[in-house]
Scaffold this motif. Structure first.
Motif, PDB file in Angstrom:
ATOM      1  N   MET A 267      -8.364  -7.827  -0.515  1.00 50.87           N
ATOM      2  CA  MET A 267      -9.715  -7.692   0.030  1.00 50.87           C
ATOM      3  C   MET A 267     -10.334  -9.080   0.174  1.00 50.87           C
ATOM      4  N   ILE A 268     -11.073  -9.268   1.256  1.00 54.18           N
ATOM      5  CA  ILE A 268     -11.830 -10.502   1.459  1.00 54.18           C
ATOM      6  C   ILE A 268     -13.263 -10.110   1.811  1.00 54.18           C
ATOM      7  N   SER A 269     -14.214 -10.680   1.109  1.00 60.98           N
ATOM      8  CA  SER A 269     -15.627 -10.410   1.410  1.00 60.98           C
ATOM      9  C   SER A 269     -16.344 -11.731   1.633  1.00 60.98           C
ATOM     10  N   LYS A 270     -17.444 -11.644   2.334  1.00 61.01           N
ATOM     11  CA  LYS A 270     -18.223 -12.838   2.653  1.00 61.01           C
ATOM     12  C   LYS A 270     -19.677 -12.586   2.268  1.00 61.01           C
ATOM     13  N   GLY A 271     -20.203 -13.428   1.408  1.00 62.46           N
ATOM     14  CA  GLY A 271     -21.568 -13.236   0.944  1.00 62.46           C
ATOM     15  C   GLY A 271     -22.596 -13.584   1.996  1.00 62.46           C
ATOM     16  N   GLY A 272     -23.613 -12.751   2.075  1.00 62.07           N
ATOM     17  CA  GLY A 272     -24.734 -13.032   2.957  1.00 62.07           C
ATOM     18  C   GLY A 272     -24.457 -12.887   4.432  1.00 62.07           C
ATOM     19  N   LEU A 273     -23.384 -12.231   4.797  1.00 66.26           N
ATOM     20  CA  LEU A 273     -23.032 -12.091   6.201  1.00 66.26           C
ATOM     21  C   LEU A 273     -23.928 -11.038   6.858  1.00 66.26           C
ATOM     22  N   PRO A 274     -24.537 -11.346   7.991  1.00 64.79           N
ATOM     23  CA  PRO A 274     -25.384 -10.369   8.667  1.00 64.79           C
ATOM     24  C   PRO A 274     -24.626  -9.099   9.037  1.00 64.79           C
ATOM     25  N   LEU A 275     -25.349  -7.980   9.134  1.00 63.30           N
ATOM     26  CA  LEU A 275     -24.724  -6.694   9.447  1.00 63.30           C
ATOM     27  C   LEU A 275     -23.890  -6.761  10.716  1.00 63.30           C
ATOM     28  N   TYR A 276     -24.424  -7.383  11.748  1.00 64.14           N
ATOM     29  CA  TYR A 276     -23.725  -7.417  13.030  1.00 64.14           C
ATOM     30  C   TYR A 276     -22.371  -8.125  12.904  1.00 64.14           C
ATOM     31  N   GLU A 277     -22.348  -9.267  12.221  1.00 65.50           N
ATOM     32  CA  GLU A 277     -21.087  -9.992  12.067  1.00 65.50           C
ATOM     33  C   GLU A 277     -20.104  -9.210  11.227  1.00 65.50           C
ATOM     34  N   ARG A 278     -20.605  -8.509  10.204  1.00 70.39           N
ATOM     35  CA  ARG A 278     -19.715  -7.717   9.349  1.00 70.39           C
ATOM     36  C   ARG A 278     -19.054  -6.591  10.125  1.00 70.39           C
ATOM     37  N   ILE A 279     -19.814  -5.879  10.935  1.00 64.80           N
ATOM     38  CA  ILE A 279     -19.229  -4.746  11.652  1.00 64.80           C
ATOM     39  C   ILE A 279     -18.313  -5.212  12.777  1.00 64.80           C
ATOM     40  N   VAL A 280     -18.615  -6.361  13.374  1.00 64.45           N
ATOM     41  CA  VAL A 280     -17.749  -6.894  14.430  1.00 64.45           C
ATOM     42  C   VAL A 280     -16.442  -7.419  13.834  1.00 64.45           C
ATOM     43  N   ASN A 281     -16.532  -8.101  12.691  1.00 69.55           N
ATOM     44  CA  ASN A 281     -15.341  -8.681  12.073  1.00 69.55           C
ATOM     45  C   ASN A 281     -14.374  -7.627  11.537  1.00 69.55           C
ATOM     46  N   SER A 282     -14.914  -6.606  10.861  1.00 70.11           N
ATOM     47  CA  SER A 282     -14.048  -5.630  10.191  1.00 70.11           C
ATOM     48  C   SER A 282     -13.984  -4.288  10.896  1.00 70.11           C
ATOM     49  N   GLY A 283     -14.839  -4.078  11.907  1.00 71.22           N
ATOM     50  CA  GLY A 283     -14.826  -2.810  12.633  1.00 71.22           C
ATOM     51  C   GLY A 283     -15.625  -1.709  11.975  1.00 71.22           C
ATOM     52  N   ARG A 284     -16.126  -1.963  10.760  1.00 69.40           N
ATOM     53  CA  ARG A 284     -16.934  -0.970  10.062  1.00 69.40           C
ATOM     54  C   ARG A 284     -17.730  -1.634   8.948  1.00 69.40           C
ATOM     55  N   ILE A 285     -18.778  -0.975   8.518  1.00 70.64           N
ATOM     56  CA  ILE A 285     -19.536  -1.435   7.356  1.00 70.64           C
ATOM     57  C   ILE A 285     -19.823  -0.235   6.466  1.00 70.64           C
ATOM     58  N   VAL A 286     -19.825  -0.494   5.182  1.00 68.36           N
ATOM     59  CA  VAL A 286     -20.153   0.527   4.191  1.00 68.36           C
ATOM     60  C   VAL A 286     -21.575   0.284   3.718  1.00 68.36           C
ATOM     61  N   VAL A 287     -22.414   1.313   3.780  1.00 67.83           N
ATOM     62  CA  VAL A 287     -23.798   1.199   3.317  1.00 67.83           C
ATOM     63  C   VAL A 287     -23.951   2.108   2.101  1.00 67.83           C
TER      64      VAL A 287
END
Length: 395
Positions: A267-287
């Motif tokens: 697993m790789i995570s990035k702190g403070g990454l905006p929602l848009y960049e997170r969903i574009v980079n990984s294809g999904r976001i968990v809320v």
């Protein structure tokens, strides 16, 4: 007239004290048993990182973020299972959906020969990536090799055979990308960061090891099975771009009877990454900050902050279309959990639509308990598995 004689009084008093003494002993034993039972429960929780399964109560609020650690080694170190916030994930691979013998689909080859494999744990087949040649290297497949930034975490589960000169090198690249800006070398008995070598405490045995790496603006920490081995505040690099994994597996070319380097997940995570960049980079976001009462699908008011951030992102990116996925834990029947997950996903979709997002941009789907993040039967795992995910369909 009969009179109450003194010897009768004495006899009654003796009987009373004997009875009281016996009952006191029984009561004392019952109290001691309860204390001993509680001590066993507490000890079991300390050692195994889990509590006995409890039934849900009506009206109990379901929410994520329950902390938990488990025993990391025989030396008493504990692995922080919340080391990575899954809502900040930019890359995840457990190799379970891969075909054995093929190259892993989420990776790019850097060097050597690499293939998917499988092993069995508790009568369950799990995927791994294994290194066929002794010096193999792979890196996550992103559109561009520029996704880490100045703050990130990496967690992986790797196998140490405790044979030969085996190692897993986590190579972190900087802006130039010609050679690694720094490397963390995980060996079967120690960790090397730069020229420093730090040895693990106690006797090490063959098996799976959880390695965790944290980088924050030049501050590097490395933990193996919960033991902090590297805590360096002065890594001479601030901005990182990408990571590659290189293995040293001396016995890998000698046949199936000899050990190959294996990784179970990363697993790789990035702190403070905006929602848009997170969903574009990984294809999904968990809320995880979307709350419901137990067995209910009405959204609780304290969920609005998280949902309004999703609304804001969708309004700023008008071409984006998403699927809202509902997931539950494994408490209750599969049928009930499936229906509940569908209704919760639909409730989230209705909230977004009511706040200005066109319905054609939204779809919803429930998976019930079918896709757990953590399949173990613990309260920590239940909290991880109760979630809402937003999957990118169009950007």
């Amino acid at each position: 007239m009969n009179t109450f004689k003194p010897w009768k009084l004495v006899s009654l008093l003796c009987i009373f004290f004997v009875f009281t003494s016996v009952e006191s002993q029984k009561l004392g034993k019952r109290i001691k048993k309860k204390i001993d039972d509680k001590a066993v429960d507490v000890l079991d929780e300390k050692l195994n990182g889990k509590k006995k399964k409890k039934k849900k109560k009506n009206g109990e609020e379901e929410e994520a973020g329950v902390g938990g650690v488990i025993l990391g080694s025989e030396n008493g170190f504990k692995i922080d299972r919340n080391f990575i916030d899954r809502s900040n994930l930019i890359f995840y691979d457990d190799f379970d959906s891969e075909t054995p013998g093929e190259f892993p689909s989420k990776w790019k080859r850097v060097n050597g020969t690499v293939e998917n494999g499988q092993f069995e744990v508790n009568n369950k087949r799990e995927g791994v990536v294994q290194m066929v040649s002794t010096r193999s290297a792979i890196k996550p497949s992103f559109d561009t090799d520029d996704y880490l930034g100045d703050s990130f975490k990496i967690e992986l589960e790797n196998f140490f055979w405790q044979r030969g000169n085996e190692a897993y090198s986590i190579q972190v690249y900087g802006a130039k990308g010609v050679s690694p800006a720094f490397t963390v070398m995980l060996r079967s008995t120690n960790v090397a960061s730069g020229s420093d070598v730090v040895y693990m405490a106690g006797k090490q045995t063959p098996g799976w090891y959880t390695s965790q790496i944290s980088f924050n603006k030049g501050n590097l920490k490395v933990m193996v099975n919960g033991q902090l081995l590297v805590n360096s505040p002065d890594i001479n690099v601030r901005e990182c771009t990408y990571v590659a994994i290189k293995t040293l597996s001396p016995g890998s070319t000698r046949g199936d009877g000899y050990p190959k380097a294996r990784i179970n997940y990363i697993m790789i995570s990035k702190g403070g990454l905006p929602l848009y960049e997170r969903i574009v980079n990984s294809g999904r976001i968990v809320v995880r900050d979307i709350y419901f009462d137990t067995d209910k699908y009405e959204i609780k008011p304290n969920s609005h902050v998280a949902l309004d951030k999703i609304v804001k992102m969708l309004k700023e990116h008008e071409n984006m279309e998403v699927t809202i996925e509902g997931h539950t834990d494994a408490n209750g029947s599969e049928e009930a959990n499936q229906i509940l997950s569908e209704k919760r996903a639909e409730a989230v979709k209705n909230y977004l639509a009511a706040n200005g997002i066109k319905r054609y941009r939204l779809s919803s789907k429930g998976y019930g308990e079918a896709k757990p993040i953590d399949p173990s039967n613990t309260e920590v795992a239940w909290a991880q598995n109760r979630r809402v995910e937003f999957v990118l369909n169009k950007n």
